[in-house]
Scaffold this motif. Structure first.
Motif, PDB file in Angstrom:
ATOM      1  N   PHE A 194      -2.381   3.851   9.496  1.00  0.00           N
ATOM      2  CA  PHE A 194      -2.940   2.749   8.699  1.00  0.00           C
ATOM      3  C   PHE A 194      -2.754   1.421   9.437  1.00  0.00           C
ATOM      4  CE2 PHE A 194      -3.375  -0.210   5.173  1.00  0.00           C
ATOM      5  CZ  PHE A 194      -4.237   0.425   4.280  1.00  0.00           C
ATOM      6  N   GLY A 237       4.990   5.446  -3.380  1.00  0.00           N
ATOM      7  CA  GLY A 237       6.059   6.438  -3.396  1.00  0.00           C
ATOM      8  C   GLY A 237       7.375   5.726  -3.715  1.00  0.00           C
ATOM      9  N   LEU A 271      17.838   8.878   0.600  1.00  0.00           N
ATOM     10  CA  LEU A 271      17.231   7.944  -0.350  1.00  0.00           C
ATOM     11  C   LEU A 271      18.081   6.694  -0.472  1.00  0.00           C
ATOM     12  CD1 LEU A 271      16.205  10.435  -3.147  1.00  0.00           C
ATOM     13  CD2 LEU A 271      14.653   9.000  -1.838  1.00  0.00           C
ATOM     14  N   VAL A 316       0.872  -1.183   0.000  1.00  0.00           N
ATOM     15  CA  VAL A 316       0.000   0.000   0.000  1.00  0.00           C
ATOM     16  C   VAL A 316       0.904   1.226   0.000  1.00  0.00           C
ATOM     17  CG1 VAL A 316      -1.927   1.157   1.114  1.00  0.00           C
ATOM     18  CG2 VAL A 316      -1.650  -1.290   1.399  1.00  0.00           C
ATOM     19  N   ALA A 331       3.600   1.147   3.014  1.00  0.00           N
ATOM     20  CA  ALA A 331       4.678   2.115   2.711  1.00  0.00           C
ATOM     21  C   ALA A 331       4.005   3.442   2.376  1.00  0.00           C
ATOM     22  CB  ALA A 331       5.516   1.613   1.547  1.00  0.00           C
ATOM     23  N   MET A 335       6.168  12.316   0.441  1.00  0.00           N
ATOM     24  CA  MET A 335       7.540  12.779   0.591  1.00  0.00           C
ATOM     25  C   MET A 335       8.322  12.705  -0.708  1.00  0.00           C
ATOM     26  SD  MET A 335       8.777  11.376   4.167  1.00  0.00           S
ATOM     27  CE  MET A 335       8.191   9.773   4.376  1.00  0.00           C
ATOM     28  N   THR A 336       8.064  11.680  -1.497  1.00  0.00           N
ATOM     29  CA  THR A 336       8.867  11.481  -2.698  1.00  0.00           C
ATOM     30  C   THR A 336       8.804  12.706  -3.598  1.00  0.00           C
ATOM     31  OG1 THR A 336       8.552   9.112  -2.548  1.00  0.00           O
ATOM     32  CG2 THR A 336       9.119   9.978  -4.727  1.00  0.00           C
ATOM     33  N   GLU A 391      -2.746   8.005  -5.943  1.00  0.00           N
ATOM     34  CA  GLU A 391      -2.617   8.948  -7.059  1.00  0.00           C
ATOM     35  C   GLU A 391      -2.041   8.210  -8.272  1.00  0.00           C
ATOM     36  OE1 GLU A 391      -2.713  13.103  -4.922  1.00  0.00           O
ATOM     37  OE2 GLU A 391      -1.035  12.709  -6.277  1.00  0.00           O
ATOM     38  N   ALA A 431      16.080   9.835   6.629  1.00  0.00           N
ATOM     39  CA  ALA A 431      17.339   9.270   6.154  1.00  0.00           C
ATOM     40  C   ALA A 431      17.440   9.509   4.657  1.00  0.00           C
ATOM     41  CB  ALA A 431      17.357   7.774   6.441  1.00  0.00           C
ATOM     42  N   SER A 477       7.601  19.311   7.367  1.00  0.00           N
ATOM     43  CA  SER A 477       8.892  19.883   6.934  1.00  0.00           C
ATOM     44  C   SER A 477       8.701  20.765   5.713  1.00  0.00           C
ATOM     45  CB  SER A 477       9.864  18.753   6.599  1.00  0.00           C
ATOM     46  OG  SER A 477      10.064  17.937   7.725  1.00  0.00           O
ATOM     47  N   SER A 517      11.002  15.426  -1.648  1.00  0.00           N
ATOM     48  CA  SER A 517      12.314  15.133  -1.091  1.00  0.00           C
ATOM     49  C   SER A 517      13.444  15.957  -1.716  1.00  0.00           C
ATOM     50  CB  SER A 517      12.623  13.646  -1.283  1.00  0.00           C
ATOM     51  OG  SER A 517      13.937  13.409  -0.870  1.00  0.00           O
ATOM     52  N   GLY A 535      16.455  15.203  -1.553  1.00  0.00           N
ATOM     53  CA  GLY A 535      17.338  14.202  -2.123  1.00  0.00           C
ATOM     54  C   GLY A 535      18.825  14.384  -1.890  1.00  0.00           C
ATOM     55  N   ALA A 568      13.953  11.801  -6.179  1.00  0.00           N
ATOM     56  CA  ALA A 568      13.217  10.613  -5.716  1.00  0.00           C
ATOM     57  C   ALA A 568      12.106  10.274  -6.704  1.00  0.00           C
ATOM     58  CB  ALA A 568      12.628  10.887  -4.331  1.00  0.00           C
ATOM     59  N   GLY A 617       7.580   2.262  -1.762  1.00  0.00           N
ATOM     60  CA  GLY A 617       6.672   1.209  -2.222  1.00  0.00           C
ATOM     61  C   GLY A 617       7.100   0.656  -3.576  1.00  0.00           C
ATOM     62  N   GLN A 652       1.501  13.607  -3.882  1.00  0.00           N
ATOM     63  CA  GLN A 652       1.145  13.623  -2.447  1.00  0.00           C
ATOM     64  C   GLN A 652       2.197  12.793  -1.737  1.00  0.00           C
ATOM     65  OE1 GLN A 652      -2.542  11.933   0.140  1.00  0.00           O
ATOM     66  NE2 GLN A 652      -2.020  10.698  -1.576  1.00  0.00           N
ATOM     67  N   ALA A 687      -6.408   4.740  -6.529  1.00  0.00           N
ATOM     68  CA  ALA A 687      -7.244   3.940  -5.612  1.00  0.00           C
ATOM     69  C   ALA A 687      -6.740   4.139  -4.185  1.00  0.00           C
ATOM     70  CB  ALA A 687      -7.173   2.469  -5.986  1.00  0.00           C
TER      71      ALA A 687
HETATM   72  C1  FAD Z   1      11.224  16.006   4.938  1.00  0.00           C
HETATM   73  C2  FAD Z   1      12.060  14.977   4.229  1.00  0.00           C
HETATM   74  C3  FAD Z   1      13.350  15.265   3.904  1.00  0.00           C
HETATM   75  C4  FAD Z   1      14.082  14.309   3.236  1.00  0.00           C
HETATM   76  N1  FAD Z   1      15.305  14.662   2.870  1.00  0.00           N
HETATM   77  C5  FAD Z   1      15.976  13.783   2.142  1.00  0.00           C
HETATM   78  C6  FAD Z   1      17.251  14.150   1.655  1.00  0.00           C
HETATM   79  O1  FAD Z   1      17.723  15.256   1.834  1.00  0.00           O
HETATM   80  N2  FAD Z   1      17.952  13.221   0.989  1.00  0.00           N
HETATM   81  C7  FAD Z   1      17.413  12.014   0.694  1.00  0.00           C
HETATM   82  O2  FAD Z   1      18.070  11.236   0.039  1.00  0.00           O
HETATM   83  N3  FAD Z   1      16.195  11.628   1.140  1.00  0.00           N
HETATM   84  C8  FAD Z   1      15.492  12.492   1.856  1.00  0.00           C
HETATM   85  N4  FAD Z   1      14.282  12.137   2.317  1.00  0.00           N
HETATM   86  C9  FAD Z   1      13.871  10.765   2.216  1.00  0.00           C
HETATM   87  C10 FAD Z   1      13.037  10.421   1.055  1.00  0.00           C
HETATM   88  O3  FAD Z   1      12.390  11.454   0.528  1.00  0.00           O
HETATM   89  C11 FAD Z   1      12.069   9.388   1.488  1.00  0.00           C
HETATM   90  O4  FAD Z   1      12.752   8.317   2.028  1.00  0.00           O
HETATM   91  C12 FAD Z   1      11.205   8.852   0.381  1.00  0.00           C
HETATM   92  O5  FAD Z   1      10.745   9.827  -0.458  1.00  0.00           O
HETATM   93  C13 FAD Z   1      10.092   8.140   1.083  1.00  0.00           C
HETATM   94  O6  FAD Z   1       9.125   7.860   0.260  1.00  0.00           O
HETATM   95  P1  FAD Z   1       7.902   6.913   0.704  1.00  0.00           P
HETATM   96  O7  FAD Z   1       7.629   6.075  -0.477  1.00  0.00           O
HETATM   97  O8  FAD Z   1       8.166   6.229   1.982  1.00  0.00           O
HETATM   98  O9  FAD Z   1       6.748   7.922   1.077  1.00  0.00           O
HETATM   99  P2  FAD Z   1       5.794   8.797   0.160  1.00  0.00           P
HETATM  100  O10 FAD Z   1       6.514   9.378  -0.971  1.00  0.00           O
HETATM  101  O11 FAD Z   1       5.115   9.719   1.094  1.00  0.00           O
HETATM  102  O12 FAD Z   1       4.765   7.724  -0.453  1.00  0.00           O
HETATM  103  C14 FAD Z   1       3.563   7.365   0.150  1.00  0.00           C
HETATM  104  C15 FAD Z   1       2.544   7.167  -0.976  1.00  0.00           C
HETATM  105  O13 FAD Z   1       1.354   6.621  -0.420  1.00  0.00           O
HETATM  106  C16 FAD Z   1       0.241   7.157  -1.142  1.00  0.00           C
HETATM  107  N5  FAD Z   1      -0.937   6.980  -0.294  1.00  0.00           N
HETATM  108  C17 FAD Z   1      -1.235   7.677   0.839  1.00  0.00           C
HETATM  109  N6  FAD Z   1      -2.371   7.178   1.395  1.00  0.00           N
HETATM  110  C18 FAD Z   1      -2.778   6.133   0.608  1.00  0.00           C
HETATM  111  C19 FAD Z   1      -3.855   5.187   0.672  1.00  0.00           C
HETATM  112  N7  FAD Z   1      -4.754   5.205   1.666  1.00  0.00           N
HETATM  113  N8  FAD Z   1      -3.949   4.256  -0.305  1.00  0.00           N
HETATM  114  C20 FAD Z   1      -3.046   4.210  -1.320  1.00  0.00           C
HETATM  115  N9  FAD Z   1      -1.995   5.070  -1.422  1.00  0.00           N
HETATM  116  C21 FAD Z   1      -1.860   6.009  -0.477  1.00  0.00           C
HETATM  117  C22 FAD Z   1       0.644   8.583  -1.420  1.00  0.00           C
HETATM  118  O14 FAD Z   1      -0.062   9.100  -2.542  1.00  0.00           O
HETATM  119  C23 FAD Z   1       2.144   8.457  -1.685  1.00  0.00           C
HETATM  120  O15 FAD Z   1       2.436   8.310  -3.050  1.00  0.00           O
HETATM  121  C24 FAD Z   1      13.532  13.048   2.963  1.00  0.00           C
HETATM  122  C25 FAD Z   1      12.228  12.772   3.317  1.00  0.00           C
HETATM  123  C26 FAD Z   1      11.497  13.744   3.916  1.00  0.00           C
HETATM  124  C27 FAD Z   1      10.089  13.514   4.238  1.00  0.00           C
END
Ligand code: FAD
Length: 393
Positions: A224, A26, A369, A23, A216, A59-60, A51, A367, A240, A63, A65, A155, A29, A57, A177
């Motif tokens: 969740f 980003g 990427l 789930v 994820a 962090m990705t 989406e 942390a 942030s 980010s 990066g 990202a 996932g 929507q 979905a």
């Molecule tokens: C503030 C911040 C600073 C960072 N700085 C750096 C950096 O400087 N250098 C670096 O390398 N990395 C950095 N990172 C790390 C990196 O950005 C993240 O590790 C990575 O983007 C995490 O992505 P994710 O897939 O976990 O989360 P997300 O990208 O948030 O993905 C979650 C996904 O779930 C979807 N979703 C939400 N609810 C539902 C639902 N009910 N059903 C289906 N889908 C749903 C959303 O649409 C989204 O696409 C940073 C992260 C953050 C937040």
């Protein structure tokens, strides 16, 4: 055999039972999906994303990066190096031919307050040429050193390679979905479409079940898991923000883009972004549950940057003169400032957990990427019951 991309509500989900379901589509996932298809091809796999990809929507999308080896603990250096190398070679890694660039090897110039760090005072000419003397009070930073391995990564671009690569290896990818947990093995899928008023509405609901569910969802992961499995994850959240310094005659340009390395000083990063600079402030502490992002009041004028960040800027301004430039865009509302909810894990690192027999949670936290990618690989290898990891060869 390639998997299906189910991106419209009129495309019916034929298969309603999978070995595994992820789930959240980003960066984490999608990279997890790719490595699961690679390491455990016999397991059927569905990924549900609210989406499209890349999603706007989460962090990705936001980010910064930054990939900075100086921030990596020695125990993690091998993982970080593997992550950076892999992000730099995603065409080879995923077999997907795309032109999107993922890693930008800009280098990082560190400005340091201590004068015993391995660097020495920066050569005067470079100070002037690049205009660092206008951006920082160099008298406050007796030392600096340049790390040519420093870089930043997109990202979003990386998640596209992994997304297409995972579908090519057989992932079924459901987009638009929203998943909701209804019991340990079941997920309700709310299929979304835009109506004629351009609002996203649920047009139908479907059910799917999976032996194993991996959550994820970035900052939404803990809620969740609590809703679906009644397990509490020790995660906190912080909103942030990443304001920008817009085009400014004090920023050197080359082919219309800022020609500077990433600058690191006082816990801040300043990263080139088009004609301007993206500001990555030091991480803020966790927000209380229920916190609603709100812009600060600066001398009676509402701005988009939150109060805690504005205070950090005012405090750092004597050292970081560019924080006082009029080209610093503070926004009028929080919507004007690039931002995301971020997960804070107990040790601040990317991690996966197994809160319940058939449920796993995977988060990137703050942390890098490169670390997050290694965690996604690690979870896929764990589920495939493999003992080796590419960074420990
Ligand atoms: C503030 C911040 C600073 C960072 N700085 C750096 C950096 O400087 N250098 C670096 O390398 N990395 C950095 N990172 C790390 C990196 O950005 C993240 O590790 C990575 O983007 C995490 O992505 P994710 O897939 O976990 O989360 P997300 O990208 O948030 O993905 C979650 C996904 O779930 C979807 N979703 C939400 N609810 C539902 C639902 N009910 N059903 C289906 N889908 C749903 C959303 O649409 C989204 O696409 C940073 C992260 C953050 C937040």
């Amino acid at each position: 055999m390639s998997g299906l991309v189910i991106n419209r509500a009129d495309i019916v989900l034929k298969k309603t039972s999978y070995d595994m379901a992820i789930v959240g589509g980003g960066f984490l996932g999608l990279s997890l999906a790719f490595y699961l298809r690679k390491l455990l091809p016999e397991a059927s796999l569905l990924l549900i994303e609210e989406e499209g990809i890349p999603s706007e929507q989460g962090m990705t999308h936001v980010s910064p990066g930054i990939l900075d080896i100086s921030q990596v603990a020695s125990k993690d250096k091998a993982k970080f190096a593997w992550g950076c190398k892999t992000l730099s070679h995603l065409v080879q890694e995923t077999g997907i031919q795309r032109s999107d660039r993922v890693v930008f090897k800009s280098g990082i110039r560190h400005f340091v307050k201590d004068n015993w760090v391995k660097g020495q005072a920066m050569p005067l000419d470079e100070t002037k040429d690049k205009g660092f003397d206008q951006m920082l009070a160099l008298s406050q930073f007796p030392s600096s050193f340049y790390d040519a391995t420093g870089a930043y990564a997109s990202a979003e671009a990386a998640s596209l390679y992994y997304g297409y690569g995972a579908v090519k290896l057989g992932l079924d990818l459901m987009l638009n979905a929203r998943a909701e947990p209804i019991g340990e093995h079941k997920l309700r899928l709310k299929r979304l479409e835009y109506n004629r008023f351009m609002q996203r509405v649920v047009v139908k609901e479907e059910m799917v079940q999976a032996e194993t569910v991996i959550v994820a969802l970035g900052a939404k992961t803990a809620d969740f898991v609590e809703e679906g499995w009644g397990e509490l994850l020790p995660y906190k959240q912080v909103y942030s923000q990443y304001p920008r310094i817009e085009v400014d005659k004090r920023l050197p340009l080359k082919e219309g883009k800022v020609d500077l390395p990433i600058m690191a000083a006082r816990g801040f990063y300043f990263r080139p972004q088009g004609e301007g600079l993206l500001i990555i402030p030091p991480p803020l502490p966790a927000d209380p549950k229920g916190y609603k992002p709100e812009g600060a009041n600066l001398l009676g004028v509402r701005v988009g940057v939150r109060r805690e960040l504005l205070e950090l800027f005012l405090e750092a301004m004597p050292d970081l003169s560019l924080l006082g430039w009029e080209s610093l865009n503070l926004g009028k509302t929080v919507a004007n400032i690039r931002a995301a909810w971020d997960v804070i894990t107990p040790n601040g690192e990317a991690e996966w957990r197994n809160p319940s027999e058939n449920c796993f949670a995977l988060v990137g936290a703050q942390a890098s990427l490169a670390h997050a990618l290694a965690k996604a690989y690690d979870l896929a290898a764990h589920l495939a019951k493999l003992n080796t990891r590419p960074w420990s060869n």
